[in-house]
Design a protein around this motif. Sequence first.
Motif, PDB file in Angstrom:
ATOM      1  N   GLY A 566       1.383  -0.946   0.172  1.00 28.74           N
ATOM      2  CA  GLY A 566      -0.294   0.141   0.181  1.00 28.74           C
ATOM      3  C   GLY A 566       0.726   1.545   0.078  1.00 28.74           C
ATOM      4  O   GLY A 566       2.273   1.382   0.943  1.00 28.74           O
ATOM      5  N   MET A 567       0.522   2.391  -0.503  1.00 28.97           N
ATOM      6  CA  MET A 567       1.099   3.831  -0.674  1.00 28.97           C
ATOM      7  C   MET A 567       0.634   4.275   0.985  1.00 28.97           C
ATOM      8  O   MET A 567      -0.194   5.043   1.633  1.00 28.97           O
ATOM      9  N   ALA A 568       1.592   5.292   1.833  1.00 29.13           N
ATOM     10  CA  ALA A 568       1.672   5.800   2.480  1.00 29.13           C
ATOM     11  C   ALA A 568       2.791   6.734   2.481  1.00 29.13           C
ATOM     12  O   ALA A 568       3.495   6.452   2.031  1.00 29.13           O
ATOM     13  N   MET A 569       2.726   7.659   3.850  1.00 30.91           N
ATOM     14  CA  MET A 569       2.644   9.245   3.184  1.00 30.91           C
ATOM     15  C   MET A 569       2.758   9.364   4.971  1.00 30.91           C
ATOM     16  O   MET A 569       2.195   8.980   5.825  1.00 30.91           O
ATOM     17  N   MET A 570       4.618   9.701   5.995  1.00 27.08           N
ATOM     18  CA  MET A 570       4.213   9.994   7.102  1.00 27.08           C
ATOM     19  C   MET A 570       4.876  11.553   7.818  1.00 27.08           C
ATOM     20  O   MET A 570       6.471  11.213   6.871  1.00 27.08           O
ATOM     21  N   CYS A 571       5.487  11.690   8.834  1.00 24.34           N
ATOM     22  CA  CYS A 571       6.062  12.282   9.323  1.00 24.34           C
ATOM     23  C   CYS A 571       6.843  12.302  10.647  1.00 24.34           C
ATOM     24  O   CYS A 571       6.034  11.913  11.660  1.00 24.34           O
ATOM     25  N   TYR A 572       8.320  12.906  10.460  1.00 27.41           N
ATOM     26  CA  TYR A 572       8.673  12.541  11.464  1.00 27.41           C
ATOM     27  C   TYR A 572       9.063  14.166  12.294  1.00 27.41           C
ATOM     28  O   TYR A 572       9.912  14.657  11.386  1.00 27.41           O
ATOM     29  N   GLY A 573       9.101  14.706  13.347  1.00 27.11           N
ATOM     30  CA  GLY A 573      10.019  15.285  13.499  1.00 27.11           C
ATOM     31  C   GLY A 573      11.394  14.904  14.549  1.00 27.11           C
ATOM     32  O   GLY A 573      11.934  14.331  14.908  1.00 27.11           O
ATOM     33  N   SER A 574      11.815  16.142  15.788  1.00 24.75           N
ATOM     34  CA  SER A 574      12.958  16.004  16.255  1.00 24.75           C
ATOM     35  C   SER A 574      13.234  16.337  17.544  1.00 24.75           C
ATOM     36  O   SER A 574      12.673  17.464  17.698  1.00 24.75           O
TER      37      SER A 574
END
Length: 611
Positions: A566-574
Amino acid sequence: MKSPPKIDASSDRIWNGFNSSGNCSIADSMTGWANKTVSELKEELRTRGMPVSGSKASLISRLQQSEVESDVIEAEIVNGQPNGKMKSASKLLTYKFSERVKGLPTSVIIVTAILIVGTTGGGLLFGKEIANWARGETEYDLIEFDANQTRSYAQGLVDLGHPEWGGRLSGTVEEENTAQSIKTNFSNSGLPSTLDEFEIPIYYMGNQFELMICQPGNIGGVLGGPTPCSVADLDRDEVYYEHRVDFVVQGYSGSVNIPASSNAQIVDLGMGNETADWSSASNGIGLVWLIDGSNGDPGTESNTVLMKRAQENDLRGLITINSRQNCDDLVEGDCVPYSKSLDITQFDERPYDIGFVMVSKSVGETIVEQVVEGEGMLQFQVDVDNQDDGYIHVPCGIIEGESDELIVIGAHHDTVYNGEGAVDNTAGTATVQEMARQMGLLNAELGQPLLTIYFCTWGGEEEGLWGSSEWVKKNRATLQDNLRLYINLDMNHVDAQRNSGLTFQGNSPADVTHIKGIVEEFARVHPELVDKYEISIRDLDSEEMPYNSDHAPFVFEIHDGDSDFGMAMMCYGSGSSEYHTYLDNMDRFNEESLLVSGIIYGSLVRHLAWG
């Protein structure tokens, strides 16, 4: 070379690319799909952001339909003007143009634009989009995002936490109340909402947690005298350590009560690898040092591996010593203990009688010095029930689109038990709620989107991605056919003082390209945020996608076969070193940083759903 576009006046169709015999010149490419392998067909569908499930015939049919939609534009004209159906058709055309006609020659686009303008009575039905095609660009509209409202959502979630420990542990009334609150907020944003409940393996925290080192009194152990470190050992010296601050229970720990007076054996097992003498700690307590890998050494293994070794060797307790994470970041000269779970599905029998905690580095060193190498005795009590199943919850807010094609935006609303979880993952859950509110306003302003949008938050993430996995399992057939993209927001927060920016990444090349364009527009509109929070964008192969948060079931568990993703996007902070500790609270919450992921991913959804 393709011939100029032609009008079929009998059907008011604009066709691009007829050959001299009157047959569409794309026929050869369409029939060419039959010569491709299934893997090649699926790869082509992935690049177009389309579903990849089904037989070879259905894959070919989907690609053929895509080809037709790229080269055919239909518009029903009544007395020279669009009829009532044209409103939705115009949105559909805009979407198909912006997503699928980018590859056409500029001359074809311009001529097609002239023809569209002519057949609509001179009205610039798609003027902005046509201008962008002629320039070879895609224009993105940024959504609004209210940081103060997002902080309000976050504070509301934190206020629902455990009255003493602050957490919203899965299976508890705190987690259930959280899910109900989120569902209410979706409804208040004008979105129809649902609430699913799933039964999973759960652990329940009790009330008795003690870690204490006793130094026997001077008369303890003398012939006829009291037992060392017993109640009768009046001049014993006891040092108690603070639960959650000095030691933290690990997920799916069992229960144990070992008084200091029992003088249980404490064995230092080093990194606790398979060469360590685990049997020497049988009926006692094993100490394992958490160490990062270096010089090719993989480092200390997972909680699951360590607990299985403890169970196989009949240990009564397992203590890991933190010497690898958040060291000096939160407390000078020390490493604060944090709570992590294990994969309970790997156990034939749940380890009900083994207590499992992590201690700070300083406490671990003291245990070694005073107990393992000295005369001290350790008191160790852990009160956890890991034998029962319980319920977790998944609330979803829904914007129905004109098609079944689906975008899902998600974040987990549960936390570890030992802290508020302001960053992990109140930040992501609050962002999802604000995105839902903004999309509700867009829906009222722009009308029904082309795609259906789900906003979901997951319980059970900290125990093993249970909420997202169970929801995917329940809806697998629909997701196989219709999932366009999943967006995951987990710790999309940036600590203002330890800021090293944000990373946007995923395995959907088309959407990575969109993100790059949206970031350019974001930088133009919000230069102060781009200067403050550096943005990195990564295009990952599906095999590179990590299995560490709620995107994983959407990538790896929807389709059958190793090559279907499946297609997925994600975001990680810091910078959020407080993660999984008692210090992850609202004191360091930075709502401004949530603007970055909220606006960028929200604008991606707007582009895909409304054009």
